[in-house]
Design a protein around this motif. Sequence first.
Motif, short mmCIF file in Angstrom:
data_model
loop_
_atom_site.label_atom_id
_atom_site.label_comp_id
_atom_site.label_asym_id
_atom_site.label_seq_id
_atom_site.Cartn_x
_atom_site.Cartn_y
_atom_site.Cartn_z
N UNK A 1 1.92 -2.72 -10.28
CA UNK A 1 1.60 -1.73 -9.24
C UNK A 1 1.96 -0.31 -9.72
N UNK A 2 3.03 -0.19 -10.49
CA UNK A 2 3.38 1.12 -11.03
C UNK A 2 2.28 1.60 -11.97
N UNK A 3 1.77 0.69 -12.80
CA UNK A 3 0.71 1.06 -13.74
C UNK A 3 -0.54 1.50 -12.98
N UNK A 4 -0.92 0.73 -11.98
CA UNK A 4 -2.13 1.09 -11.20
C UNK A 4 -1.92 2.43 -10.50
N UNK A 5 -0.74 2.62 -9.90
CA UNK A 5 -0.46 3.88 -9.21
C UNK A 5 -0.50 5.06 -10.15
N UNK A 6 0.08 4.88 -11.32
CA UNK A 6 0.07 5.99 -12.28
C UNK A 6 -1.34 6.25 -12.80
N UNK B 1 14.45 11.89 -2.46
CA UNK B 1 14.96 10.66 -1.85
C UNK B 1 13.87 10.00 -1.00
N UNK B 2 13.11 10.81 -0.26
CA UNK B 2 12.04 10.24 0.57
C UNK B 2 11.00 9.54 -0.28
N UNK B 3 10.59 10.19 -1.36
CA UNK B 3 9.57 9.61 -2.24
C UNK B 3 10.01 8.25 -2.79
N UNK B 4 11.27 8.17 -3.21
CA UNK B 4 11.73 6.90 -3.78
C UNK B 4 11.83 5.81 -2.71
N UNK B 5 12.13 6.21 -1.49
CA UNK B 5 12.12 5.22 -0.41
C UNK B 5 10.69 4.73 -0.14
N UNK B 6 9.74 5.65 -0.26
CA UNK B 6 8.32 5.26 -0.09
C UNK B 6 7.91 4.30 -1.21
N UNK B 7 8.42 4.55 -2.41
CA UNK B 7 8.13 3.64 -3.53
C UNK B 7 8.71 2.26 -3.23
N UNK B 8 9.76 2.22 -2.44
CA UNK B 8 10.36 0.94 -2.03
C UNK B 8 9.64 0.33 -0.83
N UNK B 9 8.61 1.00 -0.35
CA UNK B 9 7.78 0.42 0.70
C UNK B 9 8.14 0.83 2.11
N UNK B 10 9.06 1.78 2.28
CA UNK B 10 9.42 2.20 3.63
C UNK B 10 8.32 3.09 4.23
N UNK B 11 7.98 2.89 5.50
CA UNK B 11 7.01 3.78 6.16
C UNK B 11 7.53 5.22 6.15
N UNK B 12 6.60 6.17 6.24
CA UNK B 12 6.96 7.59 6.06
C UNK B 12 8.10 8.04 6.98
N UNK B 13 7.96 7.75 8.29
CA UNK B 13 8.96 8.25 9.24
C UNK B 13 10.34 7.66 8.93
N UNK B 14 10.36 6.37 8.64
CA UNK B 14 11.65 5.73 8.35
C UNK B 14 12.23 6.26 7.04
N UNK C 1 0.83 -1.21 0.00
CA UNK C 1 0.00 0.00 0.00
C UNK C 1 0.86 1.25 0.00
N UNK C 2 1.94 1.19 0.78
CA UNK C 2 2.85 2.34 0.82
C UNK C 2 3.38 2.62 -0.58
N UNK C 3 3.78 1.57 -1.28
CA UNK C 3 4.31 1.72 -2.64
C UNK C 3 3.25 2.32 -3.57
N UNK C 4 2.03 1.76 -3.49
CA UNK C 4 0.96 2.23 -4.37
C UNK C 4 0.64 3.70 -4.11
N UNK C 5 0.51 4.05 -2.84
CA UNK C 5 0.20 5.43 -2.49
C UNK C 5 1.33 6.36 -2.94
N UNK C 6 2.58 5.91 -2.78
CA UNK C 6 3.73 6.74 -3.17
C UNK C 6 3.71 7.02 -4.67
N UNK C 7 3.45 5.99 -5.47
CA UNK C 7 3.44 6.19 -6.93
C UNK C 7 2.25 7.06 -7.34
#
Lengths: 258, 309
Positions: free
Chosen positions: A102-107, B96-109, A5-11
Motif C-alpha cells: 500500500x505504501x508503494x501504491x500510495x507513493x 502527527x496528524x498525517x502519521x495517524x492518517x497513515x495508521x488509518x485513523x479518520x481525519x477528525x479523530x 483507503x484512509x491509509x492510501x489517501x494519506x500516503x
Amino acid sequence: MTGEWTRLVAVTWLSLRSSLRGWRLAGLSAFALIPTLIVVSVASTHPAASTLSNSAEALFGLLTLPIVTMVIVLVLSVGQFRNEIDNETLLYLSDRSITRPMIVVGKYLGSLAAALVLVIPAALLPLAVASWGGGNGYPAVVPLTVAAAAALAAIAYGGFFLFLGLVSRAALLIGILYGFLWEELVPLLPGSAPRLTLVFYLRNFLSTELTTGPLSGYPAPLTATASILVPIALAAVFVVLGSLAFRYLETAPERESA
Amino acid sequence: MTGIVDADSVTKRYGEVLGLNGFSATFPPGITGLVGPNGAGKSTLFRLLAGQLRCDAGTLTLLGFPAWGQGEFRRRVGYCPEHASLFDWMTGADFVTTLLRVDGFPRAEAQERALRAIETVGLTEARDRRLKAYSKGMRQRIKLAQCIAHDPQLILLDEPLNGVDPVGRAHLSALLRQLSATGHHLIVSSHVLYEVERLTDQIVMIAHGQAIAQGDLHRIRDLIDSRPHMVDLETPDPRGVAKLLGAWDHVVSIEFTGPGKLRVLTRSPEAFYAALPALVVTEKLDVRSVHSADDNLDAVFRYLAGGGR
C-alpha cells in the motif's frame, strides 16, 4: 472511508506534497517551461501561422514527450523511496500498520499526481502560446490527445522509475541512460525492436488519434486501445514488482551501524 | 520466553560489521532500560523491532509477532527513533496528524489525537510552527508525540532524552513514568545509566552487540560493587594524599595518572566516600576534585563485558 483507503489517501497526499516542494519544484517547473520558451522565441520571429502551429505541435513529439516529461517523471519517481531511506523518514510509514504494498501504491499515485501537475502544462502551454501568438488554432482533439499522451507517459515512466528507485541506488543514472539512450536510439532500429520502448506506444497513440499535423506521422501499427493498454499494463507490472521488492527491502540507511 | 519483546540469538551484520552478535534477552512488561555505550547495538535492535531491518539469524518477536512483519499489530507499537529526520516542511500538528492518517485513523479523530499527544509532550504553543524551526529538544518531543499519539501498547524509545534540556528531561521522564503507570510497556535506550535508573530498575545491558547483563539494576550494581572501583582525585599534593589513602585497608592500589592526579582502586567505594571528607578536614588536604571513574558507564561495560557476568 475505510481504514485502508484512509491509509492510501494519506500516503498519496504525503507523497504529492513532498514531491512538489522547494528547489526541486522550482527546478522542475523551470525545466517544464523549456518547450513553452522555445515556442515563444519562435513566435517572436513572426513566422507563418501554420509554421508556428506545426512547430509547437512537433516540439511535443520531439522534446516534451521523450525528454521533458521523462526527466520530470524520473526525478519525481526515483526519489520517492531512496531519499526517504537515506534520511530515515520512510520509517514513519514502514513502522505503521499500513502494508508495504500500500505504501508503494500510495507513493506511486502521489508521484504520478505531482508529475501530472508539471507535465500537463508543459504539454499544453506551447500549443496555447502558438495559438495566441499568431498561429492557427488547434481543433480540440489536438490538445486533448497531447495531454492524454503526456499523462500516459507519466503513468508508464512513473511505474518503471519508481521500481528502479526501489531496487537500485543508481536509479537516477540508470533512468537517464534508459531515457536518453534506450528510448532515443532503439526506436531508430528496424523491425520490431522499437516496440521495446515506451515512446513507441506513446507515438503510436498520437498517430492513431491525430489524422493531420506533425504528430500524425509516426508509425502506428497498433490500435489506439493497444497503445494505451500496453503502457498502463507495464506501469501496473512495475508497481507490483516494486511492491514485492519493498516487502523484502531493509529501509535503514546503509551508512549507519549499531 | 514470554516477554513483551523476546530476542533469541539475534544477529545482524552490516557487511563486515556486526551490529548485533547473538543478542538474547527478554523484555518484561513495564519499563525496561536498554543501556549500553554508543555503538553497542541499541539502535540496531530498535531498527529490527521497528521493521526497518531484518535479522540475519535468530528470532525477534514483539507482542508475540515477528519483528520483520507488518499488519494491524503495528498499531500496538510506537517507535521514537533517535536519528531520523523529520518532514521539515510540515508543522508539528500536520506531522502527527498525517502519521495517524497513515495508521488509518479518520481525519477528525487523527486531528484530535494529534493535538492531545502534542499537548502531552508540551509542544502546544509550537504545534503550528514548521518542524525545520524546531530545536533539537523540540524535535525529540514531536517524535515522541507521533510515537504515542495512537496509544500503542508497546513504546520503543531510542535515546529519548538525548538533546533535551534539563527541564524537558524532567518533564519527559515524568511522562514516561506516567505512560508506564497507565499500562503501557516501554523500552527506553540510553548510554547514560543514571537516566535509566530514574525511570526503572529493570534493565538490559548491551555491549558489542550482546546482552551482557539483564534484570534488576540493584543486583547488577551489587555485582559491580563486588569488584574494585576506580576513583580519580585531583590535588596539588598527590604524594601526600596517596600516603594517607594507602593506609586504608580497602584501598587496593594507587596510581599517579598525571601532574596532580591520582587514581585509587578501592574494594569498598562506600567506605572510601564516607571516610574521605573526614580525612580531608582532619589532615587539611587540598583535594580539588573527586570523580568515580566507575560511574562512567563505559567502565561498567568494560567490566561486565570482560567476564563479570
